[in-house]
Design a protein around this motif. Sequence first.
Motif, short mmCIF file in Angstrom:
data_model
loop_
_atom_site.label_atom_id
_atom_site.label_comp_id
_atom_site.label_asym_id
_atom_site.label_seq_id
_atom_site.Cartn_x
_atom_site.Cartn_y
_atom_site.Cartn_z
N PRO A 1 2.68 28.00 5.32
CA PRO A 1 3.22 26.86 4.58
C PRO A 1 3.84 25.79 5.48
CG PRO A 1 3.79 28.91 3.47
CD PRO A 1 3.17 29.29 4.79
N ASP A 2 4.54 26.20 6.53
CA ASP A 2 5.15 25.22 7.42
C ASP A 2 4.10 24.33 8.08
OD1 ASP A 2 7.64 26.14 6.81
OD2 ASP A 2 7.97 27.19 8.71
N LEU A 3 2.96 24.92 8.41
CA LEU A 3 1.88 24.14 9.02
C LEU A 3 1.25 23.20 7.99
CD1 LEU A 3 0.11 23.44 11.41
CD2 LEU A 3 -1.31 25.44 10.88
N LEU A 4 1.09 23.67 6.77
CA LEU A 4 0.57 22.80 5.70
C LEU A 4 1.50 21.61 5.49
CD1 LEU A 4 -0.58 25.53 3.16
CD2 LEU A 4 -2.09 23.90 4.32
N ASP A 5 2.81 21.88 5.49
CA ASP A 5 3.78 20.79 5.34
C ASP A 5 3.64 19.78 6.47
OD1 ASP A 5 4.88 21.78 2.99
OD2 ASP A 5 6.51 22.83 4.01
N ALA A 6 3.52 20.29 7.69
CA ALA A 6 3.42 19.41 8.85
C ALA A 6 2.14 18.58 8.82
CB ALA A 6 3.48 20.23 10.14
N MET A 7 1.01 19.21 8.48
CA MET A 7 -0.25 18.47 8.41
C MET A 7 -0.18 17.37 7.35
SD MET A 7 -3.29 21.27 8.98
CE MET A 7 -2.89 22.26 7.56
N THR A 8 0.50 17.66 6.24
CA THR A 8 0.60 16.68 5.18
C THR A 8 1.44 15.48 5.61
OG1 THR A 8 0.51 18.51 3.59
CG2 THR A 8 1.23 16.37 2.76
N GLU A 9 2.60 15.75 6.21
CA GLU A 9 3.46 14.66 6.66
C GLU A 9 2.78 13.81 7.73
OE1 GLU A 9 7.90 14.02 8.61
OE2 GLU A 9 7.30 15.99 7.89
N VAL A 10 2.08 14.47 8.62
CA VAL A 10 1.38 13.75 9.68
C VAL A 10 0.23 12.91 9.11
CG1 VAL A 10 -0.16 14.08 11.67
CG2 VAL A 10 2.00 15.32 11.54
N ALA A 11 -0.54 13.48 8.20
CA ALA A 11 -1.68 12.76 7.62
C ALA A 11 -1.24 11.51 6.88
CB ALA A 11 -2.46 13.68 6.69
N ALA A 12 -0.04 11.54 6.30
CA ALA A 12 0.47 10.39 5.57
C ALA A 12 0.73 9.18 6.47
CB ALA A 12 1.74 10.76 4.82
N GLN A 13 0.74 9.41 7.79
CA GLN A 13 0.96 8.31 8.73
C GLN A 13 -0.33 7.58 9.10
OE1 GLN A 13 4.28 8.08 9.17
NE2 GLN A 13 4.36 9.99 8.00
N THR B 1 0.83 -1.21 0.00
CA THR B 1 0.00 0.00 0.00
C THR B 1 0.86 1.26 0.00
OG1 THR B 1 -1.82 -1.09 1.16
CG2 THR B 1 -1.74 1.32 1.27
N ILE B 2 0.49 2.21 -0.84
CA ILE B 2 1.13 3.52 -0.87
C ILE B 2 0.12 4.55 -0.36
CG2 ILE B 2 2.08 5.34 -2.33
CD1 ILE B 2 3.24 3.25 -4.12
N THR B 3 0.57 5.38 0.58
CA THR B 3 -0.24 6.46 1.12
C THR B 3 0.24 7.78 0.54
OG1 THR B 3 -0.46 5.24 3.20
CG2 THR B 3 -1.10 7.57 3.21
N ILE B 4 -0.67 8.56 -0.01
CA ILE B 4 -0.35 9.84 -0.63
C ILE B 4 -1.14 10.93 0.09
CG2 ILE B 4 -0.38 11.20 -2.77
CD1 ILE B 4 -0.65 8.38 -4.20
N ALA B 5 -0.46 11.91 0.65
CA ALA B 5 -1.11 13.01 1.37
C ALA B 5 -0.75 14.34 0.73
CB ALA B 5 -0.70 13.01 2.84
N GLU B 6 -1.75 15.23 0.67
CA GLU B 6 -1.56 16.57 0.12
C GLU B 6 -2.40 17.55 0.93
OE1 GLU B 6 -1.63 16.78 -4.32
OE2 GLU B 6 -2.36 14.71 -4.15
N SER B 7 -1.95 18.77 1.06
CA SER B 7 -2.71 19.81 1.76
C SER B 7 -2.71 21.10 0.95
CB SER B 7 -2.09 20.09 3.14
OG SER B 7 -2.17 18.96 3.98
N GLU B 8 -3.81 21.83 1.08
CA GLU B 8 -3.93 23.14 0.43
C GLU B 8 -4.75 24.06 1.33
OE1 GLU B 8 -2.61 24.33 -2.30
OE2 GLU B 8 -1.75 22.44 -3.07
N PRO B 9 -4.42 25.36 1.35
CA PRO B 9 -5.29 26.30 2.08
C PRO B 9 -6.63 26.42 1.38
CG PRO B 9 -3.62 27.47 0.80
CD PRO B 9 -3.28 26.01 0.69
N ALA B 10 -7.69 26.60 2.17
CA ALA B 10 -9.04 26.73 1.60
C ALA B 10 -9.61 28.12 1.83
CB ALA B 10 -9.96 25.68 2.20
N THR B 11 -9.55 28.62 3.07
CA THR B 11 -10.03 29.97 3.38
C THR B 11 -9.07 30.61 4.38
OG1 THR B 11 -11.41 29.18 5.23
CG2 THR B 11 -12.46 29.32 3.05
N GLY B 12 -9.02 31.91 4.38
CA GLY B 12 -8.14 32.62 5.30
C GLY B 12 -6.68 32.41 4.95
#
Length: 214
Positions: A198-210, A183-194
Amino acid sequence: MVARKSSDKGSGGVALVAAVLVVLAGAGGAGGAALNSGAGGGGAAAAPVQSIGVRKWDAKRAARGGDAEGAMGHLGVGISKQAVKQELDCLENSFGQVRDFFAATPCTSLDRLLLAVGDQAGNAALVSVVWVTFPGRNQARQFDRVIDVAGSGDVKPLPGGVVGLPDVHFTAAHYWSEIKDTTITIAESEPATGHVEPDLLDAMTEVAAQLPRP
């Protein structure tokens, strides 16, 4: 596990096909936290804030245990809604060279998760997680080599509308993947509003991939 993919990796599209769609209300976790800083907002005096790296360590541990809300809470944000979709058609839900790969090597399962992560100030982001499973490890490794190439296409994330947020174009600027067994897990994040740092988006993406597959 594989290393992080290139930030200029091909962007993802959005599409839905007929399948069961489950939309769940999230518990909000640390919903009062400000996404633009990763720390508590509201003007109240705050305790010293841990670095994003330290918080990410605890967040990844929670994510590996399947606790998405707890994982994002460690990063100072909360999940307002989430949607998950399970299906078999990887070909229909992909594009570019990634789709070409599926045409020759079908997957055995496809699971897609979308998280709406936000705060009370109206800052919000979309976090997409996709799990692709193959019959064997060799096919999974081959697919990893394809999707790792910038501009090779993507598996389409779920659209923002399923969690009540505007659709966004996933650029792969905040992108992480993991490979485990077949199994391969692929995570991506993007701002939606407000505004979302970028550092938080990177962190959320890396964490979500787990997160484990639903």
